[in-house]
Design an enzyme around this catalytic site. Structure first.
Site, PDB file in Angstrom:
ATOM      1  N   TYR A  46       0.858  -1.314   0.047  1.00 25.67           N
ATOM      2  CA  TYR A  46      -0.091   0.175  -0.074  1.00 25.67           C
ATOM      3  C   TYR A  46       0.960   1.434  -0.095  1.00 25.67           C
ATOM      4  O   TYR A  46       0.442   2.272  -0.716  1.00 25.67           O
ATOM      5  CB  TYR A  46      -1.112   0.054   1.229  1.00 25.67           C
ATOM      6  CG  TYR A  46      -2.009  -0.980   0.829  1.00 25.67           C
ATOM      7  CD1 TYR A  46      -3.154  -0.814  -0.244  1.00 25.67           C
ATOM      8  CD2 TYR A  46      -2.128  -2.369   1.493  1.00 25.67           C
ATOM      9  CE1 TYR A  46      -4.244  -1.687  -0.544  1.00 25.67           C
ATOM     10  CE2 TYR A  46      -3.142  -3.357   1.330  1.00 25.67           C
ATOM     11  CZ  TYR A  46      -3.868  -3.006   0.229  1.00 25.67           C
ATOM     12  OH  TYR A  46      -5.151  -3.963   0.002  1.00 25.67           O
ATOM     13  N   GLN A  66     -15.163   2.499  -5.559  1.00 26.13           N
ATOM     14  CA  GLN A  66     -14.445   1.178  -4.897  1.00 26.13           C
ATOM     15  C   GLN A  66     -13.253   1.499  -4.840  1.00 26.13           C
ATOM     16  O   GLN A  66     -12.275   0.778  -4.418  1.00 26.13           O
ATOM     17  CB  GLN A  66     -14.711   0.106  -5.838  1.00 26.13           C
ATOM     18  CG  GLN A  66     -16.335  -0.296  -5.602  1.00 26.13           C
ATOM     19  CD  GLN A  66     -16.424  -1.255  -6.707  1.00 26.13           C
ATOM     20  OE1 GLN A  66     -16.335  -2.580  -6.595  1.00 26.13           O
ATOM     21  NE2 GLN A  66     -16.526  -0.920  -7.974  1.00 26.13           N
ATOM     22  N   ASN A  67     -12.556   2.677  -5.469  1.00 31.46           N
ATOM     23  CA  ASN A  67     -11.254   2.898  -5.418  1.00 31.46           C
ATOM     24  C   ASN A  67     -10.717   3.407  -4.258  1.00 31.46           C
ATOM     25  O   ASN A  67     -11.374   4.192  -3.323  1.00 31.46           O
ATOM     26  CB  ASN A  67     -10.967   3.762  -6.579  1.00 31.46           C
ATOM     27  CG  ASN A  67     -11.462   3.312  -8.045  1.00 31.46           C
ATOM     28  OD1 ASN A  67     -11.313   2.227  -7.997  1.00 31.46           O
ATOM     29  ND2 ASN A  67     -11.590   4.353  -9.117  1.00 31.46           N
ATOM     30  N   HIS A  78     -14.496   1.181   0.095  1.00 34.85           N
ATOM     31  CA  HIS A  78     -13.430   0.287   0.365  1.00 34.85           C
ATOM     32  C   HIS A  78     -12.157   0.945   0.996  1.00 34.85           C
ATOM     33  O   HIS A  78     -11.294   0.415   1.003  1.00 34.85           O
ATOM     34  CB  HIS A  78     -12.782  -0.521  -0.792  1.00 34.85           C
ATOM     35  CG  HIS A  78     -14.111  -1.496  -1.532  1.00 34.85           C
ATOM     36  ND1 HIS A  78     -13.992  -1.986  -2.861  1.00 34.85           N
ATOM     37  CD2 HIS A  78     -15.216  -1.993  -0.832  1.00 34.85           C
ATOM     38  CE1 HIS A  78     -14.850  -2.630  -2.967  1.00 34.85           C
ATOM     39  NE2 HIS A  78     -15.850  -2.794  -2.117  1.00 34.85           N
ATOM     40  N   CYS A 105      -6.275   1.521  13.249  1.00 39.88           N
ATOM     41  CA  CYS A 105      -5.953   0.916  14.214  1.00 39.88           C
ATOM     42  C   CYS A 105      -6.670  -0.393  14.298  1.00 39.88           C
ATOM     43  O   CYS A 105      -7.863  -0.277  14.417  1.00 39.88           O
ATOM     44  CB  CYS A 105      -5.932   1.733  15.624  1.00 39.88           C
ATOM     45  SG  CYS A 105      -5.429   0.707  17.207  1.00 39.88           S
ATOM     46  N   THR A 125     -16.299  -0.725 -13.601  1.00 41.39           N
ATOM     47  CA  THR A 125     -16.186  -1.795 -12.525  1.00 41.39           C
ATOM     48  C   THR A 125     -16.715  -3.127 -13.243  1.00 41.39           C
ATOM     49  O   THR A 125     -17.433  -3.291 -13.729  1.00 41.39           O
ATOM     50  CB  THR A 125     -16.906  -1.433 -11.518  1.00 41.39           C
ATOM     51  OG1 THR A 125     -16.906  -2.477 -10.340  1.00 41.39           O
ATOM     52  CG2 THR A 125     -18.488  -1.056 -11.449  1.00 41.39           C
ATOM     53  N   SER A 126     -15.905  -4.315 -12.834  1.00 42.67           N
ATOM     54  CA  SER A 126     -16.050  -5.371 -13.452  1.00 42.67           C
ATOM     55  C   SER A 126     -17.312  -6.384 -13.003  1.00 42.67           C
ATOM     56  O   SER A 126     -17.451  -7.186 -13.226  1.00 42.67           O
ATOM     57  CB  SER A 126     -14.788  -6.309 -13.211  1.00 42.67           C
ATOM     58  OG  SER A 126     -14.435  -6.519 -12.011  1.00 42.67           O
ATOM     59  N   ASN A 143     -18.085   0.877 -19.576  1.00 42.08           N
ATOM     60  CA  ASN A 143     -17.290  -0.022 -19.462  1.00 42.08           C
ATOM     61  C   ASN A 143     -16.549  -0.485 -21.066  1.00 42.08           C
ATOM     62  O   ASN A 143     -17.073   0.112 -21.982  1.00 42.08           O
ATOM     63  CB  ASN A 143     -17.552  -1.286 -18.989  1.00 42.08           C
ATOM     64  CG  ASN A 143     -16.478  -2.149 -18.111  1.00 42.08           C
ATOM     65  OD1 ASN A 143     -15.425  -2.336 -18.711  1.00 42.08           O
ATOM     66  ND2 ASN A 143     -16.613  -2.566 -17.108  1.00 42.08           N
ATOM     67  N   LEU A 144     -15.571  -1.017 -21.098  1.00 44.07           N
ATOM     68  CA  LEU A 144     -14.797  -1.371 -22.408  1.00 44.07           C
ATOM     69  C   LEU A 144     -15.420  -2.712 -22.929  1.00 44.07           C
ATOM     70  O   LEU A 144     -15.481  -2.762 -24.090  1.00 44.07           O
ATOM     71  CB  LEU A 144     -13.231  -1.462 -22.072  1.00 44.07           C
ATOM     72  CG  LEU A 144     -12.429  -0.427 -21.510  1.00 44.07           C
ATOM     73  CD1 LEU A 144     -11.046  -0.955 -21.141  1.00 44.07           C
ATOM     74  CD2 LEU A 144     -12.424   0.780 -22.526  1.00 44.07           C
TER      75      LEU A 144
HETATM   76  P1  NAD Z   1     -11.686  -4.319 -11.738  1.00 43.53           P
HETATM   77  O1  NAD Z   1      -9.999  -4.172 -12.157  1.00 43.53           O
HETATM   78  O2  NAD Z   1     -12.009  -5.702 -11.234  1.00 43.53           O
HETATM   79  O3  NAD Z   1     -12.376  -3.920 -13.198  1.00 43.53           O
HETATM   80  C1  NAD Z   1     -12.045  -2.723 -13.800  1.00 43.53           C
HETATM   81  C2  NAD Z   1     -13.047  -2.645 -14.962  1.00 43.53           C
HETATM   82  O4  NAD Z   1     -12.641  -1.545 -15.548  1.00 43.53           O
HETATM   83  C3  NAD Z   1     -13.153  -3.698 -15.737  1.00 43.53           C
HETATM   84  O5  NAD Z   1     -14.324  -4.095 -16.273  1.00 43.53           O
HETATM   85  C4  NAD Z   1     -12.447  -3.171 -17.350  1.00 43.53           C
HETATM   86  O6  NAD Z   1     -13.066  -3.631 -18.375  1.00 43.53           O
HETATM   87  C5  NAD Z   1     -12.757  -1.639 -16.936  1.00 43.53           C
HETATM   88  N1  NAD Z   1     -12.064  -0.662 -17.720  1.00 43.53           N
HETATM   89  C6  NAD Z   1     -10.939  -0.654 -17.570  1.00 43.53           C
HETATM   90  N2  NAD Z   1     -10.244   0.219 -18.223  1.00 43.53           N
HETATM   91  C7  NAD Z   1     -11.707   1.195 -18.407  1.00 43.53           C
HETATM   92  C8  NAD Z   1     -11.662   2.640 -19.248  1.00 43.53           C
HETATM   93  N3  NAD Z   1     -10.624   3.298 -19.618  1.00 43.53           N
HETATM   94  N4  NAD Z   1     -12.867   3.094 -19.272  1.00 43.53           N
HETATM   95  C9  NAD Z   1     -14.068   2.069 -18.553  1.00 43.53           C
HETATM   96  N5  NAD Z   1     -13.762   1.174 -18.322  1.00 43.53           N
HETATM   97  C10 NAD Z   1     -12.496   0.501 -17.969  1.00 43.53           C
HETATM   98  O7  NAD Z   1     -11.857  -3.290 -10.638  1.00 43.53           O
HETATM   99  P2  NAD Z   1     -13.089  -3.205  -9.801  1.00 43.53           P
HETATM  100  O8  NAD Z   1     -14.417  -3.514 -10.328  1.00 43.53           O
HETATM  101  O9  NAD Z   1     -13.136  -1.637  -9.299  1.00 43.53           O
HETATM  102  O10 NAD Z   1     -13.057  -3.904  -8.484  1.00 43.53           O
HETATM  103  C11 NAD Z   1     -11.665  -4.452  -7.979  1.00 43.53           C
HETATM  104  C12 NAD Z   1     -11.315  -4.280  -6.610  1.00 43.53           C
HETATM  105  O11 NAD Z   1      -9.984  -3.511  -6.529  1.00 43.53           O
HETATM  106  C13 NAD Z   1     -11.993  -2.999  -5.936  1.00 43.53           C
HETATM  107  O12 NAD Z   1     -12.348  -3.261  -4.722  1.00 43.53           O
HETATM  108  C14 NAD Z   1     -10.988  -1.654  -5.844  1.00 43.53           C
HETATM  109  O13 NAD Z   1     -11.265  -1.234  -4.551  1.00 43.53           O
HETATM  110  C15 NAD Z   1      -9.776  -2.350  -5.915  1.00 43.53           C
HETATM  111  N6  NAD Z   1      -8.766  -1.534  -6.943  1.00 43.53           N
HETATM  112  C16 NAD Z   1      -8.878  -0.304  -6.700  1.00 43.53           C
HETATM  113  C17 NAD Z   1      -7.885   0.608  -7.404  1.00 43.53           C
HETATM  114  C18 NAD Z   1      -7.940   2.258  -7.444  1.00 43.53           C
HETATM  115  O14 NAD Z   1      -8.236   2.733  -6.145  1.00 43.53           O
HETATM  116  N7  NAD Z   1      -7.493   2.929  -8.509  1.00 43.53           N
HETATM  117  C19 NAD Z   1      -7.163   0.080  -8.452  1.00 43.53           C
HETATM  118  C20 NAD Z   1      -7.073  -1.382  -8.716  1.00 43.53           C
HETATM  119  C21 NAD Z   1      -8.027  -2.220  -7.762  1.00 43.53           C
END
Ligand code: NAD
Length: 230
Positions: A53, A88-89, A106, A114, A173-174, A198-199
């Site tokens: 982290y 979720q980021n 998240h 703590c 989000t996936s 999404n893509l």
């Molecule tokens: P994920 O990686 O599982 O999915 C990402 C999704 O975004 C995919 O479906 C992909 O097709 C899509 N994507 C990729 N590039 C894109 C774009 N330019 N435009 C539109 N869509 C696009 O991520 P998630 O669903 O957020 O879940 C995974 C877990 O991982 C979450 O709990 C999250 O907290 C964590 N995470 C967070 C970060 C961050 O804070 N930036 C980064 C990685 C993972």
């Protein structure tokens, strides 16, 4: 006046240069989820987890919000109804892009927690395993991140927002991580128009009424312009 509830995932930050969970060469690919994103992993090897982290915190500080983050801030500022962003980021790109009503379900990289007394405080750029809690002095500081197996933050409030939504949008989000992946069903059940950015189709893509395929910086910016009528 319509209420718009937006869920974002790693895909909205991808164009800023933060790897998604699924990217093949990213930070995540070098580690197993069980090692760096579970309470058990932290107990086994706190140094590995804290370092992971620390690296993500350093990376987040180097990148900038992109057009999709800024478009959502513009929507919040100019839409006559309420706009709620749930992310979720764990990066701070929504805040830095100007969004104000924001839930980090998240957790976030800027926070420390703590493990003994649940006190929260701003994390230093570099945390060390065994850092002392400023409230109870236990050597139990951990990143304020919700790991797999832990309860996301603000769930009751989030479900209240979803039940009052006129529009629900999920961006980048996936659809694999619950409870966030279940938000579309909740909003749809409450009568919201549902739209996925999404893509590709996500794991819960079939539950959305509308799909906009392409990079979020383009599709979200276009959508916001349409909603605002300019
Ligand atoms: P994920 O990686 O599982 O999915 C990402 C999704 O975004 C995919 O479906 C992909 O097709 C899509 N994507 C990729 N590039 C894109 C774009 N330019 N435009 C539109 N869509 C696009 O991520 P998630 O669903 O957020 O879940 C995974 C877990 O991982 C979450 O709990 C999250 O907290 C964590 N995470 C967070 C970060 C961050 O804070 N930036 C980064 C990685 C993972």
């Amino acid at each position: 006046m319509s209420k718009i509830v937006i869920l974002t995932g790693a895909g909205i930050s991808a164009e800023s240069g933060i790897e998604t969970f699924r990217a093949e060469d990213g930070l995540w690919a070098q580690h197993r989820v069980e090692d760096v994103a579970t309470p058990e992993g932290f107990m086994r090897n706190p140094e590995l987890v804290v370092d992971f982290y620390n690296a993500r915190r350093a990376q987040a500080a180097e990148v900038e919000p992109n057009a999709a983050h800024r478009a959502l801030a513009r929507l919040e500022a100019e839409h006559e109804g309420e706009v709620i962003v749930i992310t979720q980021n764990v990066d701070d790109l929504h805040e830095r892009g100007g969004t104000q009503k924001l839930y980090h379900m998240h957790g976030h990289l800027k926070g420390a927690l703590c493990a003994t007394c649940d006190h929260r405080w701003p994390a230093p750029m570099v945390m060390a395993p065994g850092d002392a809690c400023p409230a109870c002095a236990a050597p139990a500081a951990r990143p304020d991140i919700v790991w797999f197996g832990e309860m996301p933050y603000d769930m009751e409030t989030l479900f209240e927002h979803l039940s009052g939504a006129d529009i629900f949008a999920a961006i980048g989000t996936s659809g694999n991580v619950y409870p966030a992946a279940g938000f579309v069903a909740e909003a749809r059940g409450a009568g919201a128009h549902t739209i996925e950015f999404n893509l590709e189709r996500s794991a819960v893509g079939s539950q959305f009424a509308e799909h906009r395929t392409g990079p979020a910086s383009q599709t979200v910016t276009q959508w916001v312009s349409e909603l605002l009528g300019k």
